[in-house]
Design an enzyme around this catalytic site. Structure first.
Site, short mmCIF file in Angstrom:
data_model
loop_
_atom_site.label_atom_id
_atom_site.label_comp_id
_atom_site.label_asym_id
_atom_site.label_seq_id
_atom_site.Cartn_x
_atom_site.Cartn_y
_atom_site.Cartn_z
N HIS A 172 0.86 -1.20 0.00
CA HIS A 172 0.00 0.00 0.00
C HIS A 172 0.89 1.24 0.00
O HIS A 172 1.96 1.23 0.60
CB HIS A 172 -0.90 0.02 1.25
CG HIS A 172 -2.07 0.93 1.11
ND1 HIS A 172 -1.97 2.28 1.36
CD2 HIS A 172 -3.33 0.69 0.71
CE1 HIS A 172 -3.15 2.83 1.14
NE2 HIS A 172 -4.00 1.91 0.74
N ASP A 182 -7.91 -5.19 -0.29
CA ASP A 182 -8.39 -6.02 -1.41
C ASP A 182 -8.12 -7.50 -1.22
O ASP A 182 -8.65 -8.33 -1.96
CB ASP A 182 -7.73 -5.54 -2.71
CG ASP A 182 -8.18 -4.14 -3.05
OD1 ASP A 182 -7.35 -3.23 -3.07
OD2 ASP A 182 -9.40 -3.96 -3.24
C1 SDX Z 1 -6.10 0.16 -3.03
O1 SDX Z 1 -4.32 4.69 -2.09
C2 SDX Z 1 -5.28 4.05 -1.49
O2 SDX Z 1 -5.71 4.41 -0.40
C3 SDX Z 1 -5.81 2.86 -2.26
C4 SDX Z 1 -6.87 2.00 -1.52
C5 SDX Z 1 -8.14 2.78 -1.30
O3 SDX Z 1 -8.88 2.40 -0.38
O4 SDX Z 1 -8.43 3.69 -2.12
O5 SDX Z 1 -6.35 1.55 -0.27
C6 SDX Z 1 -7.27 0.78 -2.35
O6 SDX Z 1 -5.82 0.49 -4.14
C7 SDX Z 1 -5.22 -0.82 -2.25
C8 SDX Z 1 -3.96 -1.28 -3.07
C9 SDX Z 1 -4.43 -2.38 -4.04
N1 SDX Z 1 -3.34 -2.70 -5.00
C10 SDX Z 1 -2.74 -3.92 -4.96
O7 SDX Z 1 -2.93 -4.79 -4.09
C11 SDX Z 1 -1.78 -4.15 -6.13
C12 SDX Z 1 -0.46 -4.73 -5.60
N2 SDX Z 1 0.21 -3.65 -4.85
C13 SDX Z 1 1.21 -2.85 -5.55
O8 SDX Z 1 0.88 -2.58 -6.89
C14 SDX Z 1 1.68 -1.66 -4.72
O9 SDX Z 1 1.92 -2.13 -3.47
C15 SDX Z 1 0.81 -0.42 -4.61
C16 SDX Z 1 0.44 0.15 -5.95
C17 SDX Z 1 -0.42 -0.72 -3.84
C18 SDX Z 1 1.63 0.63 -3.85
O10 SDX Z 1 2.68 0.92 -4.64
P1 SDX Z 1 3.75 2.07 -4.22
O11 SDX Z 1 3.45 2.70 -2.93
O12 SDX Z 1 3.89 2.97 -5.39
O13 SDX Z 1 5.02 1.27 -3.94
P2 SDX Z 1 5.97 0.74 -5.06
O14 SDX Z 1 5.16 0.23 -6.23
O15 SDX Z 1 6.99 1.79 -5.34
O16 SDX Z 1 6.63 -0.51 -4.35
C19 SDX Z 1 7.65 -0.31 -3.38
C20 SDX Z 1 8.51 -1.56 -3.51
C21 SDX Z 1 8.93 -1.82 -4.95
O17 SDX Z 1 10.18 -2.49 -4.90
P3 SDX Z 1 11.51 -1.56 -5.21
O18 SDX Z 1 11.28 -0.93 -6.58
O19 SDX Z 1 11.55 -0.52 -4.11
O20 SDX Z 1 12.64 -2.55 -5.17
O21 SDX Z 1 7.76 -2.72 -3.10
C22 SDX Z 1 7.58 -3.58 -4.20
C23 SDX Z 1 7.91 -2.81 -5.47
O22 SDX Z 1 8.45 -3.67 -6.45
N3 SDX Z 1 6.19 -3.98 -4.18
C24 SDX Z 1 5.75 -5.23 -4.38
C25 SDX Z 1 4.36 -5.15 -4.22
N4 SDX Z 1 4.01 -3.90 -3.96
C26 SDX Z 1 5.14 -3.17 -3.94
N5 SDX Z 1 6.39 -6.38 -4.68
C27 SDX Z 1 5.62 -7.47 -4.81
N6 SDX Z 1 4.28 -7.50 -4.66
C28 SDX Z 1 3.61 -6.36 -4.37
N7 SDX Z 1 2.29 -6.36 -4.23
#
Ligand code: SDX
Length: 431
Positions: free
Chosen positions: A308, A366
């Protein structure tokens, strides 16, 4: 807006400027950079807005480190256990918990707006039966602008109120109609004798051929899912609604923009993507393979339902939903749901894996919502529409707050331009 209590000093290129700072009632202080470009000729740079407060708001507060979510100051776990969705809608819209009379009046107003204009039924028939319900919802909600002309003027408080009630009331009807259309069953009209969650289940699962009885346990679980998804500060879809609304666009067009943004798998589409991922994993013994893929920088795969932008320890909504998942599956007699077994083992493995601990990745809202919705009988394609019908009250509340702010200006970010500088046109014969 609070008054500025202190300043931040910025020094560069021999210049020093003082920027006012504001102290919120909760959360980090903010530096007011509104005059930065005028004073210093520079922009700030923050793609993804990880360190940017886009507005001031009194609706929802999130503490990502402590796993806190408050709606108008009330903790989400208390609202999920003691309140119900329409009361939370009232709280989000008007700022206080309603009295009995206020709640009854609000519920009556919403109930009496649940039908949509009969001619709007034709819109659904223009879609292919296999259209994703989110595509239908974006189209039909946007088309509300073509029908409800008496609630388009955002400068008229009465019209803003009517549009708010219409959107909250009609979204379940539109979502249910999108579902019915996708499975080739006739539309089911709303019933005024059912509460909000029960009415939605009725419109989704009732058929003319027999009487449908809403299971009160399922209805309560649905109401809790709606409560837990109602609002969430300045997330991507809410920010979309605010930016669209800042141009003065009508509320139906702006909410349609929010639905479009929510559809993405990184946002509201994650619940569908999470169930599809659990199904692809299929069994507990394949979990290590997927954990390794999620850690592999060369593999675009991510664990859907994990991570998140704000929560870096726990999503308080996931904790409540995890309890509901156990209750609903137990009561529905889905004791050994293989997806739930995979989900629970995946959560356990991920939460003990150094990579996920270091990246602060854990189940978000989710992760468990999809499991409950599947147990209720919804196809995965209906998971995000249900998220959208819940989040409509959050979008509308944030829209009302912004539109009602006399300081409101059209949102217009700048950029860090890295393209070509001025160059002369070259005739094609000289290229
Ligand atoms: C919702 O914003 C809100 O409030 C949203 C929400 C709401 O109520 O409106 O809470 C609802 O959208 C919840 C989130 C649902 N999405 C997912 O479950 C999809 C999987 N999650 C990722 O796509 C990600 O975690 C996000 C998009 C949710 C958050 O992404 P960020 O904050 O931009 O973080 P990032 O993508 O930069 O990740 C940080 C690191 C990265 O590694 P590095 O580049 O630093 O080496 O963590 C890794 C990412 O590769 N990472 C993951 C991961 N999520 C982040 N690695 C594996 N699996 C994951 N799910």
């Amino acid at each position: 807006m609070t008054t500025s209590s202190k300043t931040a000093t910025l020094s560069f290129d021999g210049k020093t400027i003082e920027l006012p700072m504001f102290t919120p009632t909760a959360g980090p202080d903010v530096i007011d950079i509104r005059k930065l470009y005028g004073q210093a000729g520079v922009f700030t740079y923050d793609p993804g807005f990880t360190s940017t407060a886009s507005c001031d708001s009194t609706i929802t507060y999130i503490d990502g480190d402590e796993g806190i979510l408050l709606h108008r100051g009330y903790p989400i776990d208390q609202l999920a256990s003691k309140s119900h969705f329409l009361e939370v809608c009232y709280l989000l819209l008007y700022g206080e918990l309603p009295s009995s009379a206020e709640l009854e009046d609000f519920e009556t107003r919403v109930t009496r707006h649940t039908m949509i204009h009969e001619q709007m039924h034709n819109f659904f028939r223009g879609f292919r039966r296999d259209a994703h319900p989110m595509a239908t919802m974006v189209g039909v909600v946007g088309a509300m602008s073509a029908f409800y002309h008496d609630s388009l003027d955002v400068n008229d408080p009465w019209q803003r109120e009517v549009a708010s009630i219409r959107l909250i009331a009609k979204m379940p009807t539109i979502a249910a109609m999108a579902y019915k259309y996708s499975i080739g069953q006739p539309f089911v009209y709303p019933r005024n004798d059912l509460d909000y969650a029960a009415n939605f289940l009725h419109m989704c699962f009732s058929v003319p051929a027999e009487t449908y009885h809403v299971n009160p346990i399922v209805s309560r679980a649905m109401d809790r899912i709606l409560t837990l998804h109602a609002d969430h500060e300045q997330n991507a879809s809410t920010s979309t609604v605010r930016l669209a609304s800042s141009s003065g666009a009508n509320p139906f067009a702006c909410i349609a923009a929010g639905i479009a943004c929510l559809w993405g798998p990184a946002h509201g589409g994650a619940n569908q993507a999470c169930l599809e991922m659990l199904r692809e994993i299929g069994s507990v013994d394949r979990i290590p393979e997927f954990i390794e893929r999620a850690k592999d920088k060369n593999d675009p795969f991510r664990l859907m339902g994990f991570g998140h932008r704000v929560y870096k320890n726990t999503d308080p909504r996931a904790k409540v939903l995890k309890q509901s998942a156990d209750e609903v599956l137990e009561l529905l007699g889905v004791h050994d749901n293989p997806l739930l077994q995979v989900a629970k083992e995946l959560e356990h493995v991920a939460l003990n894996d150094p990579y996920f601990i270091e990246k602060k990745l854990f189940p978000n809202v989710d992760f468990y919502s999809g499991i409950i919705l599947e147990a209720m009988g919804f196809p995965t394609s209906m998971f995000t529409p249900i998220f959208a019908l819940s989040r409509t009250v959050g979008w509308v509340s944030q829209w009302k707050e912004m539109i009602g702010d006399p300081q409101m200006k059209i949102g217009r970010p700048r950029q860090l331009y890295m393209g070509e500088t001025t160059r002369d046109y070259v005739d094609i014969e000289n290229r």
